[in-house]
Design a protein around this motif. Structure first.
Motif: not given
Length: 531
Positions: A238-244, A247-248, A250-260, A462-466
């Motif tokens: 509801a705050f516009g993020i996921k915890r992990g 994509l926003e 097309g760019r990768v975000k990590f939700g737990a460091i976002e202000p939301a 997506p399910q990428t490979q490293k």
């Protein structure tokens, strides 16, 4: 549920729950017209490491007692000795197993959780590279992958190595099965509608607490890590993020460091202080989740259409005929908004069955694991044993009453787990026809429609490979970051630390490399897009 029922001792209710989950005599039939199969040598046995699904273990505690696994061995001629880690401890147990050097022939696991990733597991000599073996001994899987190149590219490492036999959810309708669930009979009694917004959820939970005397109005899984049950976007979304990762644009975000995320923590800190969230937030497992929902200790959760609604509602109505569950949409801030996030899985999510590089029975193991991708194995894995758990009707497999109206009072989710693997992962392609019958309750069918109505697909990483180096670096960073996220979240929600401690935690996460982790995910995403 009335006041008299609500005050019934929890121990008594748990006894009723145990009785409802008890399996009496479970019929087991053989198969006719078996095709020719390669079998293991007489007396030869393979070892198989796996965690037993919770729906199955609630009925039969070991693999060898489950009819599906008996039938799979019988058909393939391979005898299995199962090594079974404790429930919800697979990650810790497999690390101990691999460190011991005494590896079983077959290992079933979510391999993205392996430190360093699948590429590392291959290079360290834990897992067998399967390319040659698939070519020789796995015609069913090979044919499927050749026909589905988009899935094929997801199940290999960047250098083209196959490392396990995958669980595939090919049909889009199979990929959403989890979301908010609420006691509809309580809402009706209190004159409240199914909540949609955060404000409405607060009103509902407060009413459950103050007007129904409910101990833990909202409960959800807190293991294997804190807030596990809402990681797919419940309340946080509801705050516009996921915890992990997500994509926003097309760019990768990590939700737990976002202000939301701080705004979400403020909400749950308030709700916890008000007694609206399960006080055992950090230790709720599937068994305690079940117990809370069927005992009336809780009135809302986030869980599955099958293992949640399908399991809880029959038990609840056995205790109180008026009890009723309803699905709710993923919460939003404003009425009428479409949820940005919700549960949605990839066609392949890294869960699969690997063969040890030390196994002396590679051909037997590969042929056994390939069985599920063939026509006959497809029916066994999705529908079970013909004449027992399903019948053919007009060319279509139809579950019998053993599954849908079990004489021993098993929920369909539990009966399915006895005879099939349709409701949890394994080496096969899941069949949408299983779901059409499994979700026999109108509330379950309604749930999938409601929970699917999100923009989750647009924001899903997506399910990428490293590469091996990337996986090792990412794993090392994220182990520390995830520990910090869990610690921060709990301390702030429980009131142990002030809300303003959030910014300090974010700076610590940046110091230990979370921005580098995001960069690794970006690089892997770019390679994935170029495949």
């Amino acid at each position: 549920m009335g006041a008299t029922t609500r005050k019934r001792p929890v121990a008594g209710l748990l006894g009723l729950l145990a009785a409802a989950l008890l399996l009496g005599s479970c019929g087991f039939g053989g198969m006719a017209d078996q095709p020719d199969r390669r079998t293991a040598e007489p007396g030869e046995r393979l070892t198989y490491w796996a965690e037993l699904n919770g729906n199955a273990s609630s009925v039969r505690p070991t693999f060898q007692e489950v009819p599906f696994f008996q039938e799979w061995q019988k058909r393939t001629g391979v005898q299995l000795d199962f090594i079974q880690p404790p429930a919800n401890q697979a990650q810790e147990a497999i690390n101990v197993l691999l460190a011991s050097g005494e590896l079983p022939d077959i290992m079933e696991y979510e391999w993205s959780n392996f430190p360093g990733g699948p590429a590392k597991a291959l290079s360290d000599g834990y897992l067998l590279r399967l390319n040659e073996s698939i070519d020789k001994y796995a015609p069913n899987l090979k044919a499927f992958l050749e026909a589905n190149p988009d899935i094929d590219k997801q199940i290999k490492t960047d250098d083209g190595s196959y490392y396990m036999f995958p669980f595939i959810q090919e049909d889009d309708r199979l990929r959403t099965y989890q979301g908010p669930i609420v006691r509809k009979d309580w809402l009706d009694e209190l004159g409240l509608a199914v909540p949609e917004t955060i404000e409405e959820w607060h009103e509902v939970l407060l009413a459950f607490k103050e007007r129904k005397g409910v101990v833990a109005p909202l409960t959800f899984l807190g293991v294997p890590n804190a807030l596990f049950g809402i990681e797919n976007g419940g309340f946080i979304g509801a705050f516009g993020i996921k915890r992990g990762y997500y994509l926003e644009e097309g760019r990768v975000k990590f939700g737990a460091i976002e202000p939301a995320y701080k705004q979400f923590l403020a909400l749950f800190r308030q709700w916890y202080a008000e007694g609206l969230i399960d006080p055992n937030i950090a230790t709720v497992d599937t068994k305690t989740l079940d117990a809370s929902m069927v005992s009336g200790r809780s009135g809302a959760s986030i869980w599955n259409a099958g293992a949640g609604i399908g399991t809880w509602q029959p038990i609840l109505q056995g205790l109180d005929p008026n009890a009723k569950l309803a699905p709710a949409p993923y919460p939003v801030m404003k009425k009428g908004e479409k949820p940005k996030f919700g549960q949605r899985v990839h066609p392949f999510n890294s869960a699969g069955v690997a063969i040890s590089a030390k196994s002396k029975h590679v051909e037997e193991a590969v042929r056994m694991l390939d069985y599920g991708y063939g026509a006959e194995g497809h029916l066994l894995f999705n529908f079970g044993i013909e004449g027992v758990s399903y019948e053919m009707d007009g060319g279509q497999p139809r579950y019998t009453d053993l599954i849908l109206n079990n004489p021993d009072r098993l929920a369909p989710s539990q009966a399915l787990a006895m005879y099939t693997r349709a409701s949890y992962f394994g080496p096969f392609v899941q069949d949408k026809r299983y779901l059409e019958q499994y979700y026999s309750l109108p509330e379950q069918q309604e749930a999938v429609a409601i929970w699917s109505n999100t923009d989750a697909a647009e924001h899903q990483y997506p399910q990428t490979q490293k590469t091996e180096q990337e996986s090792a670096e990412l794993s090392a960073i994220m182990q520390d970051v995830q520990t910090m996220v869990d610690e921060m979240s709990l301390k702030i929600i429980l009131g142990i630390e002030p809300l303003d401690a959030f910014e300090g935690y974010v700076e610590q996460m940046k110091a230990i490399g979370v921005e580098r982790a995001i960069e690794i995910q970006e690089n892997a995403l770019e390679r994935f897009r170029q495949r």
